[in-house]
Write an enzyme that holds these catalytic residues in place. Structure first.
Site, mmCIF file in Angstrom:
data_model
loop_
_atom_site.group_PDB
_atom_site.id
_atom_site.type_symbol
_atom_site.label_atom_id
_atom_site.label_comp_id
_atom_site.label_asym_id
_atom_site.label_seq_id
_atom_site.Cartn_x
_atom_site.Cartn_y
_atom_site.Cartn_z
ATOM 1 N N GLU A 211 34.191 -13.775 2.742
ATOM 2 C CA GLU A 211 32.458 -14.804 2.417
ATOM 3 C C GLU A 211 33.600 -15.384 1.996
ATOM 4 O O GLU A 211 35.217 -15.057 0.649
ATOM 5 C CB GLU A 211 32.161 -14.448 0.772
ATOM 6 C CG GLU A 211 30.587 -13.635 1.633
ATOM 7 C CD GLU A 211 30.339 -12.619 0.470
ATOM 8 O OE1 GLU A 211 29.969 -13.637 -0.947
ATOM 9 O OE2 GLU A 211 29.320 -11.913 0.360
ATOM 10 N N GLU A 265 20.056 -20.420 0.722
ATOM 11 C CA GLU A 265 18.649 -19.656 0.611
ATOM 12 C C GLU A 265 18.318 -19.817 -0.651
ATOM 13 O O GLU A 265 17.956 -19.446 -1.560
ATOM 14 C CB GLU A 265 19.432 -18.376 -0.135
ATOM 15 C CG GLU A 265 20.489 -17.704 1.153
ATOM 16 C CD GLU A 265 20.793 -16.638 0.845
ATOM 17 O OE1 GLU A 265 20.549 -15.208 1.136
ATOM 18 O OE2 GLU A 265 22.048 -16.405 -0.111
ATOM 19 N N LYS A 268 15.886 -18.256 -3.690
ATOM 20 C CA LYS A 268 16.814 -16.967 -4.511
ATOM 21 C C LYS A 268 16.344 -17.953 -5.993
ATOM 22 O O LYS A 268 16.496 -18.943 -5.985
ATOM 23 C CB LYS A 268 18.017 -17.235 -4.762
ATOM 24 C CG LYS A 268 18.703 -16.095 -3.610
ATOM 25 C CD LYS A 268 20.117 -16.069 -3.636
ATOM 26 C CE LYS A 268 20.702 -15.357 -2.006
ATOM 27 N NZ LYS A 268 21.933 -15.514 -1.842
ATOM 28 N N GLU A 274 23.006 -20.686 -6.374
ATOM 29 C CA GLU A 274 22.437 -19.878 -6.378
ATOM 30 C C GLU A 274 21.980 -20.342 -4.624
ATOM 31 O O GLU A 274 22.013 -19.640 -3.546
ATOM 32 C CB GLU A 274 22.143 -19.090 -7.153
ATOM 33 C CG GLU A 274 22.602 -18.341 -7.857
ATOM 34 C CD GLU A 274 23.429 -17.361 -7.261
ATOM 35 O OE1 GLU A 274 23.754 -16.550 -6.499
ATOM 36 O OE2 GLU A 274 24.636 -17.558 -8.148
#
Length: 380
Positions: A211, A265, A268, A274
């Site tokens: 990552e 995402e 989230k 995030e």
């Protein structure tokens, strides 16, 4: 299929995604949630059952990660079960399988990384980590790590640090021990891991960056989370890997690198960043171009002057300005999920960021925590 992406990382098995990838010639790095590790460790039969149910036969699986940042998950009961789970899963693979069994670590496994030549693993982890390292060596599997220069910049918002983190022009930083000069944080973090492995005698164990990434949007107090910076980091990272220049410690040696993340995402919680690591929105449109499209358009390396930080002074919670490459706390590593850990480290993901990947068993859009691998664009 419209990109040069050749590998994807999935944090857990998901039949719909596997079915979608079938016939694409895209291989996957398949993740096993931390919560499933005790079952795999319990018996060879349990591991064989998991393998039969979850390892795809319709597309290549380059590797399987048994857990994600498990040794720093805050659950001490998991560490002793990691190696047995990996051993049982290896035994469950079909004869002749080329799939590698490994596990992914956070940068918190390091006790020293400044300068990079001083890289060393936490001695407190030796009981669990050393047998895993030997397993990787014996089976030709890579050591997988999650470095994030973005969090280094969040701890030190000087313009020169931003340039160092974004692969932009800067004076460089000299490792006084090795005499090597570093011009970006990615190489410094990677070489710190290389030094730690070499110090243990595992010079033949390859490294995979499982990552890395940069958010394109953040809250008002999230310095550096901008479209320009995200495009600069990921675009320059792609160009750096394509050049196959390697790192100062290992020149000419490229490394498989997965960018977090393919999609935003959007469900989230937590800080805005995030939800803003994606190269693509959930409607499939790109947030910015990093040169991965197959249609002939290629993003040029972003070498603009460093963008000014979003705040003029460091927040008290971000600690004192680091002066070296990647300073790591000397305390025992680890963070409890859901609890804030002081950002005393210049090179590991703070507790608040751990929720971004939490445990892959959480049924939010965690399967969209998909990472693209640059092995293909790096010429491998």
């Amino acid at each position: 299929m419209s990109t040069s992406i050749g590998k994807l990382r999935l944090y857990e098995p998901h039949p719909d995604l596997v079915a979608a990838l079938t016939g694409s010639n895209i291989s996957i790095l398949l993740g096993i949630p931390n919560g499933d590790v005790p079952n795999l460790a319990s018996s060879p039969a349990a591991a064989a059952s998991w393998a039969a149910a979850n390892i795809p036969t319709t597309l290549p699986v380059s590797a399987i990660s048994v857990g994600n940042e498990l040794l720093n998950s805050g659950d001490p009961t998991l560490a002793p079960q990691l190696l047995p789970a990996m051993q049982n899963l290896l035994a469950a693979l079909p004869a002749g399988s080329t799939t590698k069994i490994s596990t992914v670590h956070s940068m918190a496994v390091l006790s020293a990384s400044d300068p990079p030549s001083s890289g060393a693993f936490h001695t407190d982890l030796a009981g669990s980590l050393d047998p895993v390292l030997d397993f990787l060596y014996q089976n030709g599997a890579p050591f997988m790590i999650n470095p994030y220069p973005y969090f280094a910049y969040a701890s030190d918002t000087r313009p020169e640090t931003l340039a160092f983190c974004l692969f932009q022009p800067n004076p460089g930083r000299v490792d006084a021990v090795s005499g090597l000069t570093y011009t970006n944080m990615f190489d410094a973090q990677l070489d710190a891991i290389r030094a730690a492995l070499d110090a243990k005698g595992y010079t033949d164990v390859d490294i995979v960056i499982a990552e890395t990434g940069w958010p394109y949007k953040g809250d008002a107090d999230e310095a550096g989370a901008t479209v320009d910076n995200a495009k600069a980091y990921n675009g320059n990272l792609v160009a750096h890997l394509k050049s196959q220049v390697g790192t100062p410690r290992t020149p000419g040696k490229s490394v498989d690198t997965y960018i977090f993340a393919l999609y935003d995402e959007d469900l989230k919680g937590g800080p805005e960043s995030e939800r803003s690591f994606g190269l693509y929105k959930t409607d499939l449109t790109a947030n910015y171009d990093v040169g991965l499209a197959k249609n002939g358009s290629t993003a040029a390396p972003t070498i603009l002057a460093p963008s000014p930080p979003q705040q003029s002074t460091l927040q008290p919670s971000r600690g004192a300005t680091p002066t070296g490459f990647c300073q790591t706390t000397a305390a025992v590593p680890g963070s409890v999920q859901g609890q804030q850990v002081p950002e005393s480290s210049f090179c590991y993901i703070p507790g608040g960021a751990v929720q971004r990947r939490a445990d892959a068993g959480t049924w939010r859009l965690v399967w969209f925590g998909v990472l693209l691998c640059l092995a293909m664009v790096a010429g491998k």
